[in-house]
Design a protein around this motif. Structure first.
Motif, PDB file in Angstrom:
ATOM      1  N   VAL A 141       0.859  -1.181   0.000  1.00  0.00           N
ATOM      2  CA  VAL A 141       0.000   0.000   0.000  1.00  0.00           C
ATOM      3  C   VAL A 141       0.896   1.233   0.000  1.00  0.00           C
ATOM      4  N   ILE A 142       0.826   1.999  -1.058  1.00  0.00           N
ATOM      5  CA  ILE A 142       1.647   3.201  -1.173  1.00  0.00           C
ATOM      6  C   ILE A 142       0.817   4.390  -0.690  1.00  0.00           C
ATOM      7  N   VAL A 143       1.384   5.163   0.236  1.00  0.00           N
ATOM      8  CA  VAL A 143       0.681   6.361   0.707  1.00  0.00           C
ATOM      9  C   VAL A 143       1.545   7.568   0.392  1.00  0.00           C
ATOM     10  N   SER A 144       1.031   8.459  -0.437  1.00  0.00           N
ATOM     11  CA  SER A 144       1.763   9.672  -0.801  1.00  0.00           C
ATOM     12  C   SER A 144       0.909  10.888  -0.476  1.00  0.00           C
ATOM     13  N   GLY A 145       1.533  12.041  -0.590  1.00  0.00           N
ATOM     14  CA  GLY A 145       0.798  13.283  -0.339  1.00  0.00           C
ATOM     15  C   GLY A 145       1.773  14.390  -0.051  1.00  0.00           C
ATOM     16  N   PRO A 146       1.327  15.637  -0.160  1.00  0.00           N
ATOM     17  CA  PRO A 146       2.247  16.754   0.078  1.00  0.00           C
ATOM     18  C   PRO A 146       2.750  16.805   1.519  1.00  0.00           C
ATOM     19  N   GLU A 148       8.767  26.715   1.944  1.00  0.00           N
ATOM     20  CA  GLU A 148       8.236  27.248   0.682  1.00  0.00           C
ATOM     21  C   GLU A 148       8.476  26.280  -0.473  1.00  0.00           C
ATOM     22  N   LYS A 149       9.662  25.640  -0.440  1.00  0.00           N
ATOM     23  CA  LYS A 149       9.991  24.645  -1.468  1.00  0.00           C
ATOM     24  C   LYS A 149       8.974  23.486  -1.411  1.00  0.00           C
ATOM     25  N   ARG A 150       8.689  23.046  -0.200  1.00  0.00           N
ATOM     26  CA  ARG A 150       7.758  21.936  -0.014  1.00  0.00           C
ATOM     27  C   ARG A 150       6.356  22.316  -0.481  1.00  0.00           C
ATOM     28  N   LEU A 151       5.939  23.553  -0.176  1.00  0.00           N
ATOM     29  CA  LEU A 151       4.611  23.992  -0.606  1.00  0.00           C
ATOM     30  C   LEU A 151       4.545  24.102  -2.123  1.00  0.00           C
ATOM     31  N   GLY A 152       5.637  24.595  -2.712  1.00  0.00           N
ATOM     32  CA  GLY A 152       5.712  24.716  -4.168  1.00  0.00           C
ATOM     33  C   GLY A 152       5.599  23.356  -4.841  1.00  0.00           C
TER      34      GLY A 152
END
Ligand code: 5GP
Length: 195
Positions: free
Chosen positions: A12-17, A150-154
């Motif tokens: 089960v792969i879980v991804s997201g920002p 900011e990089k992560r949000l971008g």
């Protein structure tokens, strides 16, 4: 307690920002479900203040990481926000052989690599209720410098666009408990039995 076979040998792969709550959701799903192995990734990112070696990640040097990659020790690996992350292959295979479900909390690049090896992998993408909420959560977490945050949000908008294309399941983390239950339901294909 889950005694069903629905989780058996499943990836089960879980991804997201960043900041969406993936780690909390994965931790709770693993805690509440029998026979689930939450994979611990290897990374060159420095540990955050509450993070522990071997629990959140295996924190290693770049040289160490590259050596492991050269030896083919990773199921997948990728560079995310300037750091290297990889999933140890042996642990995943071991857990699958034991009939456990393996949760991989990895990014979209890694997910695509895993899908080529395990085409049956279930893919779940966690979404924030809104961009504003995501920014607030990331700020509150306080692990990143302003620039890194900011990089992560971008990066989040690119990831979300990719998610709509590749992921079978999208879960909105507006209410944590609800999101945990939804992921558990996806793992069990509808039959939730808690520990
Ligand atoms: P963080 O630094 O916030 O813990 O993780 C940053 C990003 O790297 C997140 O999107 C997370 O899912 C991803 N990530 C963590 N471990 C791995 C891994 O082993 N492989 C890949 N491809 N991505 C990972």
């Amino acid at each position: 307690m889950d005694k069903s076979n629905t989780t058996k040998g499943k990836i089960v792969i879980v991804s997201g920002p960043s900041g969406v709550g993936k780690s909390t959701i994965c931790r709770e799903v693993a805690r509440r479900t029998e026979n689930v192995y939450p994979s611990v990734s290897v990374t060159t990112r420095p540990p955050g203040k509450d993070e522990k070696q071997g629990k959140n990640y295996w924190f290693v040097s770049k040289e160490d990481f590259q050596q492991r990659a050269g030896k083919g020790e990773f199921l997948e690996h990728a560079e995310v926000f300037g750091h290297l992350y990889g999933t140890p292959k042996d642990k995943v295979e071991q857990a699958l052989n034991q009939g456990r479900a393996v949760i991989l909390e990895i990014d979209v690049q890694g997910a695509k690599q895993v899908k080529t090896v395990y085409p049956d992998a279930v893919m779940v993408f966690i979404l924030p209720p809104s961009a504003r909420v995501l920014a607030e959560r990331l700020g509150r977490r306080g692990r990143d410098s302003r620039c890194a945050a900011e990089k992560r949000l971008g990066g989040a908008s690119d990831e979300i666009a990719a998610a709509r294309q590749y992921y079978q399941h999208l879960v909105i983390n507006e209410n944590l408990e609800q999101a945990i239950k939804e992921v558990m339901q996806i793992i069990h294909k509808g039959s939730i039995e808690e520990k």
